[in-house]
Design an enzyme around this catalytic site. Structure first.
Site, PDB file in Angstrom:
ATOM      1  N   GLY A 263       0.783  -1.228   0.000  1.00 35.82           N
ATOM      2  CA  GLY A 263       0.000   0.000   0.000  1.00 35.82           C
ATOM      3  C   GLY A 263       0.811   1.272   0.000  1.00 35.82           C
ATOM      4  N   ARG A 345     -10.925   4.057 -11.606  1.00 35.29           N
ATOM      5  CA  ARG A 345     -10.473   4.618 -10.340  1.00 35.29           C
ATOM      6  C   ARG A 345     -11.036   6.006 -10.035  1.00 35.29           C
ATOM      7  NH1 ARG A 345      -5.808   5.824  -9.341  1.00 35.29           N
ATOM      8  NH2 ARG A 345      -5.814   5.276  -7.133  1.00 35.29           N
ATOM      9  N   CYS A 376     -21.936   5.510 -20.883  1.00 34.70           N
ATOM     10  CA  CYS A 376     -23.237   6.098 -20.569  1.00 34.70           C
ATOM     11  C   CYS A 376     -23.399   6.322 -19.078  1.00 34.70           C
ATOM     12  CB  CYS A 376     -24.346   5.199 -21.110  1.00 34.70           C
ATOM     13  SG  CYS A 376     -24.315   5.031 -22.904  1.00 34.70           S
TER      14      CYS A 376
END
Length: 448
Positions: A263, A345, A376
């Protein structure tokens, strides 16, 4: 194909549009407005492979693998395959001396196809299916990171006389990495791991040690993604060493391995904070040694699991502009031929990127622009606060850097848009790693 090779140290893209520090290591700007990566011009890649297109700088990936290996020279670096995985990426990690963590039978199948050694593979996941566990045992993975009591029971039942799985217990240490809520994994009340505060972690250790067919290799934690404060890792390390000491006190020996997860934050835009592997390694080393001395337990072998920090900056996505509209507030709405199907993201986490026109020099100065996708959804926005040349027009190419992690991995077929190819570049050559999907691919699974 024709290429522009690097000579001497690679120049760094800079300026407001380019974004210092967010491009691949070999990125090189040209006077005509083009950019080359790995010695190959992005315009040439777009012409050859089409758009949208994911470009991966192989040298950048390898350099970051080596940087982590050097920083954690006395421990283990396991590449987190969920960030980006294909057979080539697995081979690069293997060649650079990294281990690999996977979290499904599918990711393990890719690792096996690449010849990645089973003993250097870790299996993750909060809800591993029986198929996942059988695949892990069948390949002889080095460690399985258990995440529930049910999983311990299943593994005990699956273990044969000749195979004694080595397990790591995933612990939720109660540490907040102060990142986005969707990628915070170290606090109580979410789906990962055994809570340290509730006593579930110590009970999980008891259950593993109580099964003769299972072996306890160590303890594991992961506090979240895109973390930029090393103090959070230090606090997690101290709490995990405290648990090691409690295990030793109860069972007579402390597990020999401690996995502190990954991380590590990277910069997506100029000025964003990020973590340096060497600095984090030194602080973690000091924290673990001090805690071990305090609790009088042996220093465990450390494992870390960088994924994004190895591959994010190596990636660049190239789009072609489809339309340009003038927004009500005076800015431009620039629509491209990709979007949330190749980069979810921004919609999921509010992720922010920089973007640049490539292939020509703009005229008329810069204007505020929003780069949107083709899907869309009103939320299909790639870059909200971009600066692009005022004369940006359909047919232009735009490049978005730092897209190597969680783009190909999270891509979808929303609106039945075909997923883009992945191309590796290195020393003036381009190599297709993952081909573009075809209409045939879309229809092959539709058997109704």
């Amino acid at each position: 194909m024709a290429a522009t090779r690097e000579r001497g140290p690679a120049p760094v893209l800079d300026g407001a549009r380019a974004g210092r520090g967010v491009w691949p290591a070999t990125a090189h700007p040209h006077a005509d407005g083009d950019v080359s990566v790995g010695g190959v011009r992005l315009t040439a890649l777009a012409e050859r492979f089409g758009t949208p297109l994911h470009v991966v700088d192989e040298d950048d990936v390898r350099r970051r693998c080596r940087a982590f290996r050097s920083a954690f020279h006395d421990g283990e670096v396991a590449y987190a395959g969920k960030a980006f995985l294909c057979r080539a990426m697995a081979r690069w990690a293997a060649e650079e001396g990294l281990s690999l963590d996977v979290c499904s039978a599918g990711e393990l199948a890719v690792a096996r196809a690449a010849g990645f050694p089973g003993e250097r593979t870790l299996m993750h996941g909060n809800a591993k299916t029986p198929e996942d566990l059988r695949a892990a045992l069948g390949h002889g993975v080095g460690r399985i990171v258990v995440d529930s009591f049910h999983e311990i029971t299943r593994l005990a039942a699956l273990a044969s006389e000749g195979a004694r799985p080595r397990l790591m217990v995933r612990v939720t240490p109660g540490v907040d990495g102060r990142t986005h809520a969707a990628v915070t994994t170290g606090t109580d009340g979410q789906k990962f791991g055994f809570s340290l505060a509730s006593g579930a972690a110590t009970e999980a250790v008891r259950r593993v040690l109580g099964q003769r067919g299972l072996a306890l290799a160590g303890l594991h934690c992961h506090i979240g993604s895109q973390i930029t404060d090393p103090a959070a890792y230090e606090e997690a390390a101290r709490r995990m060493v405290g648990l090691l000491a409690a295990v030793r006190a109860e069972h007579g020996a402390a597990p020999p391995q401690l996995d502190l997860g990954g991380g590590f934050g990277v910069a997506y835009r100029p000025g964003d904070p990020e973590l340096d592997p060497a600095a984090v390694a030194e602080r973690l080393r000091r924290a673990v040694r001090a805690a071990c001395a305090e609790h009088r337990v042996p220093v465990p072998r450390l494992t870390v699991e960088p994924g994004r920090a190895i591959v994010a900056r190596a990636g660049t996505t190239v789009y072609r502009v489809v339309s340009v509209k003038h927004g009500v507030a005076g800015g431009l709405l620039v629509a491209v031929d990709g979007g949330m199907s190749d980069n979810p993201r921004p919609g999921l986490y509010g992720a922010r990127y920089t973007v640049r026109l490539v292939g020509r020099r703009g005229a008329g100065g810069d204007r505020a622009a929003t780069v949107v996708g083709r899907h869309c959804e009103a939320g299909d926005v790639l870059v909200r606060d971009a600066r692009l040349p005022a004369d940006v027009r359909p047919g232009d190419l735009l490049a978005v850097p730092c897209t190597g992690a969680y783009h190909h991995a999270m891509a979808s077929n929303y609106n039945l848009v075909r997923r883009p190819p992945v191309v590796a570049v290195r020393r003036g050559r381009a190599r297709l790693l993952v081909r573009r999907e075809t209409v045939h691919d879309l229809l092959a699974r539709d058997v109704g």
